[in-house]
Design a protein around this motif. Structure first.
Motif, PDB file in Angstrom:
ATOM      1  N   HIS A 175       6.776  10.730  25.777  1.00 18.90           N
ATOM      2  CA  HIS A 175       6.912  12.172  25.582  1.00 18.90           C
ATOM      3  C   HIS A 175       5.784  12.893  26.302  1.00 18.90           C
ATOM      4  CE1 HIS A 175       9.266  10.535  22.145  1.00 18.90           C
ATOM      5  NE2 HIS A 175      10.083  11.485  22.527  1.00 18.90           N
ATOM      6  N   GLY A 192      17.010  17.750  14.529  1.00 18.37           N
ATOM      7  CA  GLY A 192      16.850  16.995  13.288  1.00 18.37           C
ATOM      8  C   GLY A 192      18.217  16.698  12.694  1.00 18.37           C
ATOM      9  N   THR A 242      16.593   9.870  22.814  1.00 12.39           N
ATOM     10  CA  THR A 242      15.149  10.017  22.995  1.00 12.39           C
ATOM     11  C   THR A 242      14.794  10.402  24.422  1.00 12.39           C
ATOM     12  OG1 THR A 242      14.770   8.368  21.264  1.00 12.39           O
ATOM     13  CG2 THR A 242      12.947   8.846  22.734  1.00 12.39           C
ATOM     14  N   HIS A 245      14.635  14.158  25.028  1.00 12.44           N
ATOM     15  CA  HIS A 245      13.762  15.016  24.225  1.00 12.44           C
ATOM     16  C   HIS A 245      12.806  15.846  25.073  1.00 12.44           C
ATOM     17  CE1 HIS A 245      14.159  12.598  20.195  1.00 12.44           C
ATOM     18  NE2 HIS A 245      15.318  12.970  20.702  1.00 12.44           N
ATOM     19  N   ASN A 249      12.607  19.897  24.927  1.00 14.79           N
ATOM     20  CA  ASN A 249      11.390  20.605  24.540  1.00 14.79           C
ATOM     21  C   ASN A 249      10.902  21.554  25.626  1.00 14.79           C
ATOM     22  OD1 ASN A 249      11.341  19.160  22.114  1.00 14.79           O
ATOM     23  ND2 ASN A 249      10.028  17.564  22.940  1.00 14.79           N
ATOM     24  N   ASN A 257       9.853  22.982  14.286  1.00 13.33           N
ATOM     25  CA  ASN A 257       9.857  21.822  13.396  1.00 13.33           C
ATOM     26  C   ASN A 257      10.113  22.319  11.984  1.00 13.33           C
ATOM     27  OD1 ASN A 257       9.065  18.976  12.506  1.00 13.33           O
ATOM     28  ND2 ASN A 257       7.605  20.224  11.364  1.00 13.33           N
ATOM     29  N   THR A 272       7.444  12.989  13.433  1.00  8.73           N
ATOM     30  CA  THR A 272       7.270  12.559  14.826  1.00  8.73           C
ATOM     31  C   THR A 272       7.473  13.717  15.788  1.00  8.73           C
ATOM     32  OG1 THR A 272       9.595  11.852  14.822  1.00  8.73           O
ATOM     33  CG2 THR A 272       7.950  10.166  14.423  1.00  8.73           C
ATOM     34  N   ARG A 273       8.388  14.640  15.449  1.00  3.75           N
ATOM     35  CA  ARG A 273       8.676  15.768  16.334  1.00  3.75           C
ATOM     36  C   ARG A 273       7.450  16.643  16.570  1.00  3.75           C
ATOM     37  NH1 ARG A 273      11.903  16.734  19.875  1.00  3.75           N
ATOM     38  NH2 ARG A 273      12.423  18.862  19.286  1.00  3.75           N
ATOM     39  N   GLU A 276       5.711  14.873  19.392  1.00  6.13           N
ATOM     40  CA  GLU A 276       6.534  14.854  20.594  1.00  6.13           C
ATOM     41  C   GLU A 276       6.560  16.221  21.269  1.00  6.13           C
ATOM     42  OE1 GLU A 276      10.408  13.494  19.567  1.00  6.13           O
ATOM     43  OE2 GLU A 276       9.704  11.604  18.741  1.00  6.13           O
ATOM     44  N   VAL A 277       6.734  17.266  20.471  1.00  2.00           N
ATOM     45  CA  VAL A 277       6.814  18.620  21.029  1.00  2.00           C
ATOM     46  C   VAL A 277       5.477  19.037  21.617  1.00  2.00           C
ATOM     47  CG1 VAL A 277       7.218  21.054  20.488  1.00  2.00           C
ATOM     48  CG2 VAL A 277       8.694  19.292  19.489  1.00  2.00           C
ATOM     49  N   THR A 286       6.109  25.550  13.412  1.00  2.00           N
ATOM     50  CA  THR A 286       6.432  24.689  12.270  1.00  2.00           C
ATOM     51  C   THR A 286       6.357  25.467  10.966  1.00  2.00           C
ATOM     52  OG1 THR A 286       5.898  22.612  11.117  1.00  2.00           O
ATOM     53  CG2 THR A 286       4.051  23.891  11.958  1.00  2.00           C
TER      54      THR A 286
END
Length: 364
Positions: A175, A192, A242, A245, A249, A257, A272-273, A276-277, A286
């Motif tokens: 990522h 999600g 995956t 992703h 993003n 999130n 995990t997001r 990753e983001v 978030t």
């Protein structure tokens, strides 16, 4: 060390949110010289939705989702220095735990690794006869991928010898920043799967704000949303592999999130997001949860919203240049402090020391 790991799936992220966590932490752990074998059941159609082929750093055994398949898989733990039973394998979890405990060797470590501690703790809190609750005193260690003191204290209170969080993190090789992809351009995206303790929060933080912002484009990724009523400006993507992703993003003005209810209440449970983001350089937004500042600084490295009204206000007022600055600050923080390589240093030392201490205490 030889490590036998029983989990949901390393090869597929289909209905399997723990996949990138397993890949990141086990790849980094293997770099410390450990020999890892991951055992996963052929269940939930995951093998036909593989994101990766078996990697060079880990042997993967896919076993039949049947009692005989479980028995054969358990044969693989013979000779292992560390045996891990993860939560949420999805097939015969109780039988796997019982089998691991029955076949354990005196000189090996036996661990439970919880990738959904708030939900697991709710289950065992309400059931004194829960198989895991009864087994905790027999396990050498409980690991979790989040939860902080509320989780570690709860596990110790239920009889665990010790409980240590090994938090989610970033694998920069997987990522990372990429150019935007026109297919995924949006004002806000969310990824999600549709789960019971997430759906109401998705309605509050995504769907209702989308209905108020008819001139904005929203993307909703993940399995299970196909029949969910949404306003016309919400595009449903279904399962997003995956490998897609990064593009998803990088193409959004803001990436949202949304924690599940149980994780938001527990706190210290970054998905995990989150990593990753931030690792993609995108502007992360978030919902609020206790402990967030341990990982990212609110307002400078991440946007924090407490309800749908905050989401609407943020999208109306956020300048693209500010969003870019937040994304770059988040990326720098994650690369500096929250990679799987850093987590693996902690985990390697923990396993080596715990195994050595156990063997030192065994009769000669």
């Amino acid at each position: 060390m030889k490590i036998a790991f029983y989990g949901s799936s390393l090869l597929s992220s289909y209905w399997n949110g723990a996949a990138t966590y397993y890949r990141g932490i086990l790849r980094a752990l293997a770099a410390h010289g450990h020999e890892i074998c991951f055992y996963e059941p052929d269940a939930f159609d995951r093998q036909s939705h593989r994101d990766i082929e078996p990697p060079s750093w880990c042997r993967v055994v896919v076993y039949e989702a049947s009692p005989e398949g479980v028995r054969r898989a358990l044969d693989g733990m013979r000779g292992a220095d560390v045996v891990v039973k993860a939560s949420g394998v999805g097939y015969a979890d109780d039988a796997l735990l019982a089998g691991v405990l029955a076949a354990r060797q005196a000189q090996s470590l036996c661990l439970f690794w919880d990738v959904d501690a708030p939900a697991t703790l709710a289950d065992i809190r309400n059931d004194p006869e829960h198989p895991l609750r009864r087994a905790l005193g027999s396990l050498d260690l409980v690991l979790t991928y989040g939860g902080g003191a509320p989780v570690t204290d709860a596990y110790r209170g239920f009889g665990a010898r010790d409980c240590i969080p090994i938090y989610n993190a970033l694998d920069p090789a997987t990522h990372h920043p990429v150019p935007p992809d026109a297919r995924y351009v949006s004002d806000l995206s969310f990824l999600g799967n549709r789960l019971p303790d997430r759906e109401a929060r998705v309605e509050a933080f995504l769907l209702r704000p989308a209905a108020q912002l008819a001139d904005r484009r929203f993307l909703l990724g993940g399995s299970g949303w196909a029949d969910k009523p949404c306003s016309g400006n919400v595009v449903k993507l279904g399962h997003v592999a995956t490998g897609t992703h990064n593009a998803l993003n990088a193409s959004a003005g803001v990436v949202l999130n949304i924690s599940r209810d149980s994780m938001a209440r527990m706190g210290f449970s970054p998905a995990t997001r989150v990593f990753e983001v931030a690792g993609s350089g995108a502007c992360l937004m978030t919902d609020h949860w206790d402990g967030l500042a341990v990982f990212l600084e609110p307002g400078r490295e991440v946007l924090v919203v407490r309800d749908g009204a905050d989401v609407v206000e943020a999208l109306r007022s956020l300048d693209p240049r500010d969003a870019a600055r937040i994304g770059q600050a988040g990326l720098a923080r994650i690369l500096r402090e929250h990679t799987y390589d850093r987590r693996a240093v902690q985990l390697d030392r923990l396993l080596v020391d715990t195994l050595a201490a156990k063997r030192a205490g065994l009769p000669a």
